[in-house]
Enzyme design. Structure first.
Site, mmCIF file in Angstrom:
data_model
loop_
_atom_site.group_PDB
_atom_site.id
_atom_site.type_symbol
_atom_site.label_atom_id
_atom_site.label_comp_id
_atom_site.label_asym_id
_atom_site.label_seq_id
_atom_site.Cartn_x
_atom_site.Cartn_y
_atom_site.Cartn_z
ATOM 1 C CD GLU A 174 17.048 -15.085 -30.035
ATOM 2 O OE1 GLU A 174 17.346 -14.530 -28.970
ATOM 3 O OE2 GLU A 174 16.064 -15.825 -30.159
ATOM 4 C CB CYS A 221 12.503 -7.113 -28.276
ATOM 5 S SG CYS A 221 13.116 -8.689 -28.884
ATOM 6 C CG HIS A 235 -1.977 -0.953 1.267
ATOM 7 N ND1 HIS A 235 -2.592 -1.382 0.125
ATOM 8 C CD2 HIS A 235 -2.582 -1.606 2.295
ATOM 9 C CE1 HIS A 235 -3.524 -2.274 0.450
ATOM 10 N NE2 HIS A 235 -3.532 -2.436 1.756
ATOM 11 C CG ASP A 275 20.228 -15.254 -26.691
ATOM 12 O OD1 ASP A 275 20.971 -15.212 -25.684
ATOM 13 O OD2 ASP A 275 19.229 -15.982 -26.770
#
Lengths: 568, 87
Positions: free
Chosen positions: A428, A499, A186, A452
């Site tokens: 990759e 990405c 919280h 990679d």
């Protein structure tokens, strides 16, 4: 310096107000005059309701209705006949009000904390909060009125209860430090909503400080300094100015398109790991999902997730994105990611072994389940299938053949899906890079996985500290590879995304603009930063820098040149 | 006594808000209103009891009403659950 969890970003400098926990002790004696005790109890309940309602109203006005719900929940709970009714019964039987409150709250706490549902377990902390508030009222303990602390206060507490956080006046509180609580507690949620820097879970902090100590808190890094010397203080004063200036600059990019300085529009997507992360992508202004790692479904499970389970997860993300692109990467296991129930063999060279698309094509029954689930989700938005670790054309052809088979089955069984669903390669591996022109003819899109790609191009195990110095996306070979992949994709007329972590790297972005990358996929929290940097570079400037950088022969020269040209 | 089986359809099941909406509405009836789920019976006028049942989306529950206005109570309860409990 003390370390804790970085729960709400920013730099806070100020003077400490320590919130001391009172011991909630009482004399547990048998009550003779039960009527009087009942009256005392009922008065306490009324006081609790009035105070809680005031706080809820105040939060709703100052912060928002969602944040007020926690306290409104407390009202529902205490008004419940089983809750106050049970307490009343105990008092009638001669227990004192304090012990009745404690017994009933503890009973419900035990019940909720054992439930196998995260949302229900959270109710347990609400019950604990109610108990403490009621006991304080009964014992006549007044808390420090947090709403009245002076400007420049750094609050230090064991834990901030929702009722405490609700009294915070944003302008007066420079920072929050607690001993317990995590990123999703919280206190963390409210601190972020109020944009107050917060560091949580700092061990023993309430014993290490006293009132009026000066403190610096760095909510971005999770660092806390108590009574810092002049040097550190002046450093952080500068850091704070810098943070505020940058934040103001980034805020200007909220809700805007992502465009280069000379007006070329590119796509700025997010990398996510669970369907819930999609909400974060939306909140952070992401324009789509460039990488949805599907492994979580498999790793957080003790059995192969069924088509229905997978479909539900993909659909949730797709619906959250509301028509925007969602690129789902199919199962990328093996290498360093093991899933016990798949009983994969131990390998001497797992990164060169039976992993990702290789495993999937060797286990078509399992892969079909995933492809079907993804394709069914495509009926609810714009879904794309991304195949990891492609090294040759046969692999992408095989996956596409499976997709076509499933389409036929869906058509004959009237199952909805997007008939134009795109299938693309994650590039990759050095092999995929070298044949990128061929793969481009067989793919609907490319996405470059820089982690990679760097590892395989440099032949470096990232986890091995002795060779980690070679692991850099700025090595000339890796840059050439990236440039080649993007150019092959652009030439074939397909979108080319990235990405890996490099897509959000301020040093890498000008090169990617020069090479012609069309889609950047980044961690949600980096969306505005990436959009800001992209907006600063024109193609001509980026080309000039790229030409220079590509003529340099070493990684250190390249990084130095990029740093010298960086725009802040 | 009257009763009817019904499936919970709101996404997050019987959590705080649906449970409070449900219990508040049921309190307006004189009849006893109970939910039978997984072999246990829960008082439908109590938000705490409703939440403690840990009823999730897709669960089938039986609503039982007993008292002078049992038909109206049952009708209201079933409608509430079927309409997703205000979620």
């Amino acid at each position: 310096m003390y370390k804790g969890i970085a729960a709400s970003r920013g730099i806070g400098i100020g003077s400490i107000v320590l919130i001391v926990e009172h011991e909630l002790k009482y004399d547990n004696k048998k009550i003779e005059d039960t009527a009087a005790e009942k009256q005392r109890f009922e008065a306490a309940i009324e006081k609790f309701k009035t105070e809680t309602k005031e706080m809820a109203d105040d939060i709703r006005k100052r912060i928002g209705p969602k944040e007020a719900e926690i306290l409104e929940g407390h009202l529902f709970m205490i008004s419940d006949p089983t809750m106050s009714g049970e307490m009343s019964k105990m008092i009638d039987a001669g227990q004192c009000a304090e012990s009745a409150v404690e017994a009933v709250c503890d009973m419900f706490y035990g019940m909720f904390s054992k439930m196998d549902d995260e949302m229900m377990r959270q109710r347990a902390s609400d019950i604990a909060d109610i108990k403490v508030s009621l006991l304080k009222i009964l014992l006549g303990i007044e808390d420090i009125d947090i709403s009245k602390v002076p400007k420049g206060t750094v609050l230090v507490a064991k834990d901030l209860t929702p009722s405490m956080t609700s009294q915070i006046v944003k302008e007066n509180v420079a920072g929050i430090i607690t001993e317990i609580g995590g990123k999703t507690s919280h206190s963390a949620i409210l601190a972020r909503a109020l944009e107050i820097p917060a560091v949580l879970s700092v061990p023993n902090i309430t014993e290490l400080v006293k009132d009026k100590d000066s403190a610096i808190i760095d909510g971005t890094e999770g660092d806390v300094y108590i009574n810092p010397d002049g040097d550190i203080l002046s450093q952080y004063v500068i850091k704070r100015e810098e943070f505020i200036r940058k934040q103001a600059e980034l805020d200007k990019f909220k809700g805007k398109e992502t465009v280069t300085a000379d007006g070329t529009k590119v796509e700025l997507f997010c990398n996510i790991g669970t369907p819930k992360d999609a909400k974060k992508a939306v909140e952070c202004d992401g324009e789509g999902i460039g990488l949805f790692r599907s492994e979580f479904l498999f790793m957080d499970n003790n059995h192969l997730p069924t088509e229905e389970e997978q479909f539900a997860a993909y659909k949730e993300a797709v619906e959250t994105m509301n028509g925007k692109d969602v690129i789902i990467r199919t199962l990328d296991i093996g290498g360093d990611k093991d899933i016990p129930y798949l009983e994969m063999k131990k390998e001497d060279n797992p990164f060169l072994g039976y992993r990702a698309v290789r495993y999937c094509l060797g286990n078509k029954d399992k892969y079909t389940i995933q492809l079907r689930a993804i394709m069914r989700a495509s009926a609810f938005g714009k879904v794309k299938i991304m195949v990891p670790l492609v090294t040759c054309v046969d692999e992408i052809r095989s996956v596409k053949a499976m997709v076509e088979e499933i389409k036929k089955d869906f058509d004959s069984n009237n199952i909805d899906y997007d008939k134009n669903i795109e299938v693309g390669c994650m590039i990759e591996t050095p092999s995929a890079s070298l044949i990128a022109d061929m793969l481009a003819e067989e793919s609907d899109f490319f996405s470059i996985g820089t982690n990679d790609l760097t590892q395989y191009t440099m032949s470096v195990d990232r986890g091995n500290a002795d060779v980690a110095y070679l692991y850099s996306t700025f090595q000339p070979s890796v840059l050439r590879s990236i440039k080649h992949i993007i150019e092959c994709g652009v030439k074939a007329g397909i979108p080319v995304g990235m990405c890996g972590e490099a897509a959000a790297d301020p040093l890498m972005i000008p090169l990617l603009i020069s090479f012609g990358l069309t889609e950047y996929s980044v961690n949600p929290v980096l969306v505005l930063t990436a959009r800001c940097i992209i907006s600063k570079w024109s193609k001509a400037e980026a080309d000039e820098l790229a030409a220079k950088v590509l003529s340099l022969k070493t990684e250190s020269e390249i990084v130095a040149a990029l740093k010298a040209a960086a725009k802040d | 006594m009257v009763s009817q089986k019904v499936t919970v359809t709101n996404e997050q099941g019987m959590h705080m808000r649906p449970a409070s909406v449900m219990s508040q509405k049921m309190t307006t009836f004189t009849s006893d209103v109970k939910i039978v789920f997984n072999g246990n019976t829960y008082d439908c006028k109590s938000v705490m009891m409703l939440m403690s049942a840990c009823i999730k989306c897709g669960a089938e529950i039986e609503i039982q009403c007993d008292g002078p206005d049992e038909a109206e109570a049952l009708k209201a309860a079933v409608e509430m659950v079927e309409s997703g409990l205000g979620d």
